[in-house]
Write a protein that holds these residues in place. Structure first.
Motif, PDB file in Angstrom:
ATOM      1  N   HIS A   1       0.845  -1.197   0.000  1.00  0.00           N
ATOM      2  CA  HIS A   1       0.000   0.000   0.000  1.00  0.00           C
ATOM      3  C   HIS A   1       0.882   1.249   0.000  1.00  0.00           C
ATOM      4  O   HIS A   1       1.449   1.620   1.036  1.00  0.00           O
ATOM      5  N   PRO A   2       1.022   1.931  -1.129  1.00  0.00           N
ATOM      6  CA  PRO A   2       1.973   3.047  -1.213  1.00  0.00           C
ATOM      7  C   PRO A   2       1.733   4.150  -0.201  1.00  0.00           C
ATOM      8  O   PRO A   2       2.682   4.673   0.395  1.00  0.00           O
ATOM      9  N   THR A   3       0.463   4.523   0.013  1.00  0.00           N
ATOM     10  CA  THR A   3       0.183   5.679   0.856  1.00  0.00           C
ATOM     11  C   THR A   3       0.584   5.439   2.307  1.00  0.00           C
ATOM     12  O   THR A   3       0.948   6.386   3.011  1.00  0.00           O
ATOM     13  N   SER A   4       0.525   4.203   2.764  1.00  0.00           N
ATOM     14  CA  SER A   4       0.978   3.913   4.128  1.00  0.00           C
ATOM     15  C   SER A   4       2.467   4.207   4.270  1.00  0.00           C
ATOM     16  O   SER A   4       2.903   4.809   5.260  1.00  0.00           O
ATOM     17  N   HIS A   5       3.265   3.796   3.295  1.00  0.00           N
ATOM     18  CA  HIS A   5       4.704   4.081   3.336  1.00  0.00           C
ATOM     19  C   HIS A   5       4.953   5.587   3.261  1.00  0.00           C
ATOM     20  O   HIS A   5       5.809   6.115   3.979  1.00  0.00           O
ATOM     21  N   LEU A   6       4.213   6.259   2.396  1.00  0.00           N
ATOM     22  CA  LEU A   6       4.396   7.701   2.246  1.00  0.00           C
ATOM     23  C   LEU A   6       4.067   8.433   3.534  1.00  0.00           C
ATOM     24  O   LEU A   6       4.848   9.287   3.999  1.00  0.00           O
ATOM     25  N   LEU A   7       2.938   8.118   4.139  1.00  0.00           N
ATOM     26  CA  LEU A   7       2.530   8.806   5.363  1.00  0.00           C
ATOM     27  C   LEU A   7       3.501   8.510   6.502  1.00  0.00           C
ATOM     28  O   LEU A   7       3.867   9.408   7.271  1.00  0.00           O
ATOM     29  N   LEU A   8       3.944   7.273   6.591  1.00  0.00           N
ATOM     30  CA  LEU A   8       4.907   6.905   7.631  1.00  0.00           C
ATOM     31  C   LEU A   8       6.206   7.688   7.442  1.00  0.00           C
ATOM     32  O   LEU A   8       6.765   8.239   8.403  1.00  0.00           O
ATOM     33  N   GLY A   9       6.682   7.753   6.202  1.00  0.00           N
ATOM     34  CA  GLY A   9       7.900   8.510   5.928  1.00  0.00           C
ATOM     35  C   GLY A   9       7.757   9.984   6.248  1.00  0.00           C
ATOM     36  O   GLY A   9       8.669  10.615   6.793  1.00  0.00           O
ATOM     37  N   GLN A  10       6.598  10.566   5.937  1.00  0.00           N
ATOM     38  CA  GLN A  10       6.371  11.981   6.227  1.00  0.00           C
ATOM     39  C   GLN A  10       6.349  12.254   7.725  1.00  0.00           C
ATOM     40  O   GLN A  10       6.900  13.253   8.192  1.00  0.00           O
ATOM     41  N   ILE A  11       5.701  11.363   8.479  1.00  0.00           N
ATOM     42  CA  ILE A  11       5.662  11.552   9.933  1.00  0.00           C
ATOM     43  C   ILE A  11       7.062  11.487  10.508  1.00  0.00           C
ATOM     44  O   ILE A  11       7.468  12.345  11.305  1.00  0.00           O
ATOM     45  N   TRP A  12       7.821  10.481  10.131  1.00  0.00           N
ATOM     46  CA  TRP A  12       9.178  10.336  10.662  1.00  0.00           C
ATOM     47  C   TRP A  12      10.072  11.486  10.210  1.00  0.00           C
ATOM     48  O   TRP A  12      10.943  11.932  10.965  1.00  0.00           O
ATOM     49  N   TYR A  13       9.865  11.974   8.999  1.00  0.00           N
ATOM     50  CA  TYR A  13      10.650  13.115   8.528  1.00  0.00           C
ATOM     51  C   TYR A  13      10.373  14.341   9.391  1.00  0.00           C
ATOM     52  O   TYR A  13      11.293  15.068   9.781  1.00  0.00           O
ATOM     53  N   GLN A  14       9.105  14.570   9.702  1.00  0.00           N
ATOM     54  CA  GLN A  14       8.738  15.701  10.548  1.00  0.00           C
ATOM     55  C   GLN A  14       9.308  15.545  11.954  1.00  0.00           C
ATOM     56  O   GLN A  14       9.563  16.540  12.640  1.00  0.00           O
TER      57      GLN A  14
END
Length: 364
Positions: free
Chosen positions: A175-188
């Motif tokens: 599921h691409p969006t799960s990876h994207l959202l996880l990466g964005q949270i950790w980046y923040q």
């Protein structure tokens, strides 16, 4: 609604119009009836109309099916999705509740629709109850955890949201969006290595979209922050910006961050510095993933080491870093990417086959 579609939980400012907020949801006790070929064609026509943004016409198609076959859950599910997308949240919620009465492959989707509708109606507590009820009925459905995570995130609860996204990925690793959202949270949160690995996996799954360009900019920014180059020739200086303290909830990635910095620095000096950007990125990630493989057993953590570290270590072990890189760079304008891809279709196909067949870990 097809499995490839995603209903994202989101907070919208709308007027609450007396939508039902059930504290309890019905247990499935009815049987769904499979559509006949004519009804299936109407559903396909409705999906095509929905995808073109013609929601009212799509709704009319689904209603034709339901008039003939009231127990057709695929039609009811698509109806809910189109009603939701058209902003008719109360109607979508009412139909979703009826869908919950049926034993069908769409059951989890009805709870997802209900949660999304309640979230859109500014009732996040009700949305969370809907997702909780859906998870009790369908604990293996990853999108229920993902949507619950979005609601939690909108309530400024990133910790529980991250836990739910990880649960979603254990169940739906593609599921691409799960990876994207996880990466964005950790980046923040300035959690570089987990953010980088999550975003790289997203780029692997979705390499050529508007979201991909944004993710690639974040990745490039993180790499540039880690190693900075000043001056030229003999006066050139390389500064490595390692942090004294890093977030530790997901594990201690100090050694991997150091490894990445060294890999980046090595591509910034000598003959390597004169190579095209794609070649330098290849050298960086080949070295980094090699070190990931060597350190994989030493990195402790609940999710990232098992899920991401092992995957990228396996990628390097199979000598697939090169086709992986040119896969995720396919939408860029870097010189050499298109040429390499056209000349290495066999390598790309082998990499894609390996990635599709990779056995992701389950939740402990």
């Amino acid at each position: 609604m097809t499995n490839s579609r995603i209903l994202l939980g989101c907070i919208l400012t709308v007027v609450l119009t007396g939508a039902a907020r059930p504290a309890d949801y019905p247990k499935p006790h009815r049987n769904s009836v499979t559509p006949n070929e004519a009804q299936a064609q109407l559903i396909r026509d409705g999906i095509a109309l929905h995808d073109r943004g013609e929601y009212n016409k799509a709704i009319a198609k689904y209603n034709l099916v339901i008039a003939e076959n009231p127990d057709c859950m695929p039609a009811l599910h698509e109806l809910c999705y189109s009603l939701f997308t058209a902003g008719r949240y109360a109607d979508a919620l009412r139909h979703a509740r009826r869908g919950m009465e049926y034993r069908s492959d769409n059951l989890a989707g009805f709870y997802t629709v209900a949660g999304n509708c309640l979230d859109a109606l500014d009732d996040p507590k009700g949305a969370l109850k809907a997702y909780d009820a859906g998870i009790r009925q369908a604990p293996g459905e990853g999108l229920l955890y993902f949507n619950r995570a979005v609601t939690l995130l909108n309530q400024d609860k990133p910790g529980p949201a991250v836990d739910d996204i990880q649960r979603a990925l254990y169940r739906k690793p593609g599921h691409p969006t799960s990876h994207l959202l996880l990466g964005q949270i950790w980046y923040q949160q300035d959690n570089r290595i987990p953010a980088l690995l999550a975003l790289l996996r997203f780029l692997e799954l979705e390499p050529a979209s508007g979201r991909s360009a944004d993710a690639l900019r974040i990745v490039t920014g993180m790499l540039n922050e880690l190693v900075q180059i000043a001056g030229e020739g003999d006066e050139q200086k390389i500064e490595i910006a390692l942090r004294a303290k890093t977030p530790k909830k997901e594990g201690d990635f100090t050694s991997l961050e150091t490894a990445l910095a060294l890999a980046l620095a090595a591509q910034s000096i000598g003959d390597a510095a004169d190579q095209p950007k794609d070649a330098r990125l290849l050298g960086t990630f080949d070295s980094f993933f090699t070190m990931i493989g060597q350190m994989a057993g030493q990195v402790r953590g609940r999710f990232v080491p098992r899920f991401y570290v092992q995957y990228f270590a396996g990628l390097q072990e199979k000598d697939l870093v090169e086709p992986w890189l040119y896969h995720i760079l396919q939408s860029t304008d870097l010189a050499g990417v298109r040429t390499w891809r056209s000349q290495n279709q066999v390598k790309l196909a082998y990499y894609e086959e390996w990635s599709r067949g990779y056995r992701w870990p389950g939740e402990k």
